[in-house]
Design a protein around this motif. Structure first.
Motif, PDB file in Angstrom:
ATOM      1  N   ARG A 124      -7.189  -6.592  -9.176  1.00  0.00           N
ATOM      2  CA  ARG A 124      -7.751  -6.957 -10.491  1.00  0.00           C
ATOM      3  C   ARG A 124      -9.249  -7.176 -10.421  1.00  0.00           C
ATOM      4  O   ARG A 124      -9.919  -7.215 -11.454  1.00  0.00           O
ATOM      5  CB  ARG A 124      -7.091  -8.242 -11.018  1.00  0.00           C
ATOM      6  CG  ARG A 124      -5.626  -8.058 -11.361  1.00  0.00           C
ATOM      7  CD  ARG A 124      -4.972  -9.371 -11.680  1.00  0.00           C
ATOM      8  NE  ARG A 124      -4.971 -10.262 -10.517  1.00  0.00           N
ATOM      9  CZ  ARG A 124      -4.495 -11.488 -10.507  1.00  0.00           C
ATOM     10  NH1 ARG A 124      -3.966 -12.003 -11.608  1.00  0.00           N
ATOM     11  NH2 ARG A 124      -4.512 -12.231  -9.405  1.00  0.00           N
ATOM     12  N   ASP A 125      -9.757  -7.350  -9.197  1.00  0.00           N
ATOM     13  CA  ASP A 125     -11.189  -7.616  -9.012  1.00  0.00           C
ATOM     14  C   ASP A 125     -11.906  -6.263  -8.884  1.00  0.00           C
ATOM     15  O   ASP A 125     -11.912  -5.638  -7.826  1.00  0.00           O
ATOM     16  CB  ASP A 125     -11.373  -8.475  -7.758  1.00  0.00           C
ATOM     17  CG  ASP A 125     -12.827  -8.894  -7.544  1.00  0.00           C
ATOM     18  OD1 ASP A 125     -13.743  -8.132  -7.945  1.00  0.00           O
ATOM     19  OD2 ASP A 125     -13.028  -9.975  -6.977  1.00  0.00           O
ATOM     20  N   ARG A 162      -3.082  -9.000  -1.268  1.00  0.00           N
ATOM     21  CA  ARG A 162      -3.862 -10.249  -1.289  1.00  0.00           C
ATOM     22  C   ARG A 162      -3.498 -11.168  -0.139  1.00  0.00           C
ATOM     23  O   ARG A 162      -4.245 -12.078   0.188  1.00  0.00           O
ATOM     24  CB  ARG A 162      -3.622 -10.993  -2.613  1.00  0.00           C
ATOM     25  CG  ARG A 162      -4.188 -10.293  -3.825  1.00  0.00           C
ATOM     26  CD  ARG A 162      -3.621 -10.884  -5.094  1.00  0.00           C
ATOM     27  NE  ARG A 162      -2.164 -10.712  -5.125  1.00  0.00           N
ATOM     28  CZ  ARG A 162      -1.360 -11.171  -6.073  1.00  0.00           C
ATOM     29  NH1 ARG A 162      -1.863 -11.869  -7.077  1.00  0.00           N
ATOM     30  NH2 ARG A 162      -0.063 -10.953  -6.014  1.00  0.00           N
ATOM     31  N   ARG A 163      -2.329 -10.968   0.491  1.00  0.00           N
ATOM     32  CA  ARG A 163      -1.891 -11.894   1.553  1.00  0.00           C
ATOM     33  C   ARG A 163      -2.250 -11.315   2.912  1.00  0.00           C
ATOM     34  O   ARG A 163      -1.516 -10.491   3.473  1.00  0.00           O
ATOM     35  CB  ARG A 163      -0.389 -12.150   1.413  1.00  0.00           C
ATOM     36  CG  ARG A 163      -0.054 -13.018   0.206  1.00  0.00           C
ATOM     37  CD  ARG A 163       1.420 -13.095  -0.075  1.00  0.00           C
ATOM     38  NE  ARG A 163       1.955 -11.878  -0.629  1.00  0.00           N
ATOM     39  CZ  ARG A 163       3.228 -11.708  -1.023  1.00  0.00           C
ATOM     40  NH1 ARG A 163       4.082 -12.706  -0.901  1.00  0.00           N
ATOM     41  NH2 ARG A 163       3.633 -10.562  -1.518  1.00  0.00           N
ATOM     42  N   ARG A 176      -2.153 -10.742 -16.506  1.00  0.00           N
ATOM     43  CA  ARG A 176      -1.829 -10.474 -15.100  1.00  0.00           C
ATOM     44  C   ARG A 176      -1.219  -9.070 -14.953  1.00  0.00           C
ATOM     45  O   ARG A 176      -1.589  -8.307 -14.070  1.00  0.00           O
ATOM     46  CB  ARG A 176      -0.815 -11.538 -14.643  1.00  0.00           C
ATOM     47  CG  ARG A 176      -0.822 -11.841 -13.191  1.00  0.00           C
ATOM     48  CD  ARG A 176       0.014 -13.084 -12.895  1.00  0.00           C
ATOM     49  NE  ARG A 176      -0.625 -14.322 -13.307  1.00  0.00           N
ATOM     50  CZ  ARG A 176      -0.036 -15.299 -14.008  1.00  0.00           C
ATOM     51  NH1 ARG A 176       1.228 -15.216 -14.357  1.00  0.00           N
ATOM     52  NH2 ARG A 176      -0.708 -16.386 -14.340  1.00  0.00           N
ATOM     53  N   ASP A 228      -7.805  -8.252  -4.188  1.00  0.00           N
ATOM     54  CA  ASP A 228      -7.005  -8.310  -5.408  1.00  0.00           C
ATOM     55  C   ASP A 228      -7.401  -7.119  -6.270  1.00  0.00           C
ATOM     56  O   ASP A 228      -8.578  -6.985  -6.630  1.00  0.00           O
ATOM     57  CB  ASP A 228      -7.323  -9.641  -6.116  1.00  0.00           C
ATOM     58  CG  ASP A 228      -6.455  -9.872  -7.348  1.00  0.00           C
ATOM     59  OD1 ASP A 228      -6.067  -8.898  -8.011  1.00  0.00           O
ATOM     60  OD2 ASP A 228      -6.193 -11.058  -7.635  1.00  0.00           O
ATOM     61  N   THR A 250      -3.315  -5.887 -13.389  1.00  0.00           N
ATOM     62  CA  THR A 250      -2.840  -5.383 -12.090  1.00  0.00           C
ATOM     63  C   THR A 250      -2.298  -3.957 -12.220  1.00  0.00           C
ATOM     64  O   THR A 250      -2.744  -3.040 -11.533  1.00  0.00           O
ATOM     65  CB  THR A 250      -1.705  -6.291 -11.545  1.00  0.00           C
ATOM     66  OG1 THR A 250      -2.129  -7.647 -11.568  1.00  0.00           O
ATOM     67  CG2 THR A 250      -1.320  -5.899 -10.124  1.00  0.00           C
ATOM     68  N   THR A 257     -12.642  -4.441  -5.299  1.00  0.00           N
ATOM     69  CA  THR A 257     -11.816  -3.238  -5.077  1.00  0.00           C
ATOM     70  C   THR A 257     -12.719  -2.025  -4.866  1.00  0.00           C
ATOM     71  O   THR A 257     -12.557  -1.256  -3.903  1.00  0.00           O
ATOM     72  CB  THR A 257     -10.881  -3.006  -6.298  1.00  0.00           C
ATOM     73  OG1 THR A 257     -10.044  -4.150  -6.440  1.00  0.00           O
ATOM     74  CG2 THR A 257     -10.029  -1.759  -6.128  1.00  0.00           C
ATOM     75  N   CYS A 292      -7.940  -6.680   2.569  1.00  0.00           N
ATOM     76  CA  CYS A 292      -7.400  -7.749   1.743  1.00  0.00           C
ATOM     77  C   CYS A 292      -8.237  -7.876   0.463  1.00  0.00           C
ATOM     78  O   CYS A 292      -9.409  -8.243   0.526  1.00  0.00           O
ATOM     79  CB  CYS A 292      -7.425  -9.056   2.548  1.00  0.00           C
ATOM     80  SG  CYS A 292      -6.640 -10.393   1.667  1.00  0.00           S
ATOM     81  N   GLY A 336      -5.924  -2.222 -12.296  1.00  0.00           N
ATOM     82  CA  GLY A 336      -6.012  -2.159 -10.831  1.00  0.00           C
ATOM     83  C   GLY A 336      -5.769  -0.747 -10.328  1.00  0.00           C
ATOM     84  O   GLY A 336      -6.494  -0.233  -9.466  1.00  0.00           O
TER      85      GLY A 336
END
Ligand code: NDP
Ligand code: 8X3
Length: 253
Positions: A62-63, A34-35, A107, A60, A111, A67, A58, A115
């Motif tokens: 979780r999305d 993410r960073r 979370r 997340d 993830t 993704t 880049c 994820g």
């Protein structure tokens, strides 16, 4: 044509070390996290030091949509992933179940479990079509034993253990290796994230013994890809010499 390794969660810790290890061995890299600034810094430094190319993505994990969209629309040149390292993950909080923070639970499950599944679902069809590939899932000793206040994190890593076994069964005969690496304690940003930025508490996890380093896990991740085509490491549990399992760590002070 260089082989391609896709490493999720490559902005820190194991993922960053694994990315650098594969780069040293001549892999082109797809690195995610993410960073974005960290991804770009790693790309710049790796490309300056190795004759390989790096694609940064880049997002997340979780999305689900982002993704899936990003990983199913890789440019042709990047689409043939040889090694997928499902590493992105975290522990968030450490409380008894009756006092747990439900946001922490979401979370971790979103993830570490969902994820990993979203990423795998996007990449596996290509491996199956090509009849080759290697998936390395980063589990944990927390996926082997459950410890006090580990509840949901341990559950998420037990899920990684089960998903890895399931993948290996479902992919039999497709030419794809599936390996779980299940590390014990290693000093990365992991504990800082788990304790929501409490650096003193994070440091105390490693008091009195030498934990593993991210580079140790990178050595193992690359090693499992170097074996002959017929040979697959299914499950590799690794700890510091001071750690026997989730319960026993020998501390000098
Ligand atoms: P770090 O916190 O150092 O690194 C975690 C990485 O995961 C970062 O690159 C982070 O990137 C990425 N990440 C976290 N959440 C997301 C998200 N939602 N979407 C995309 N990327 C994400 O921890 P470690 O390197 O120690 O942990 C890596 C893996 O190893 C995890 O699965 C962890 O559970 C496991 N593990 C760790 C152990 C340890 O003792 N350190 C032991 C056993 C297993 P960004 O923040 O940029 O998104
Ligand atoms: C990380 C190792 O012991 O904190 O997965 O569960 S531990």
């Amino acid at each position: 044509m260089r082989p391609i390794a896709l490493i999720t969660g490559a902005t820190a810790g194991f993922g960053e070390a694994i990315a650098k290890e594969f780069a040293q061995h001549g892999y082109d890299l797809i690195i995610t996290g993410r960073r974005n600034e960290r991804l770009e810094a790693i790309k710049t430094s790796v490309e300056a030091n190795q004759k390989i190319e790096v694609l940064t993505l880049c997002f997340d994990v979780r999305d689900r949509k982002d993704t899936t969209d990003k990983l199913t629309s890789l440019p042709e040149r990047w689409s043939k992933v040889d090694v997928l390292v499902n590493n992105a993950g975290l522990a968030s909080g450490m409380d008894h179940i009756q006092a747990g923070d439900i946001d922490d639970w979401d979370r971790m499950i979103d993830t570490n479990v969902k994820g990993l599944l979203y990423v795998s679902r996007a990449i596996l069809p290509g491996m199956v079509a090509r009849g080759k590939g290697h998936v390395i899932n980063i589990g944990s000793t927390a996926g082997k034993e459950v410890y006090d206040k580990g509840n949901v994190y341990c559950a998420s890593k037990h899920a990684v253990d089960a998903i890895t076994k399931g993948m290996r069964i479902d992919l039999l005969g497709k030419g794809i290796k599936v390996t779980q690496i299940a590390p014990g304690a290693a000093e990365t940003e992991f504990s800082e994230v788990r304790f929501h930025g409490d650096t003193d508490r994070a440091k105390s996890v490693y008091n009195g013994y030498q934990p593993m380093a991210a580079e140790d896990i990178a050595t193992l991740a690359y090693y499992v890809t170097t074996l002959p085509p017929h040979l697959c490491v299914n499950d590799l549990v690794a700890t510091s010499i001071s750690q026997a399992n989730s319960y026993y760590i020998h501390r000098e002070s």
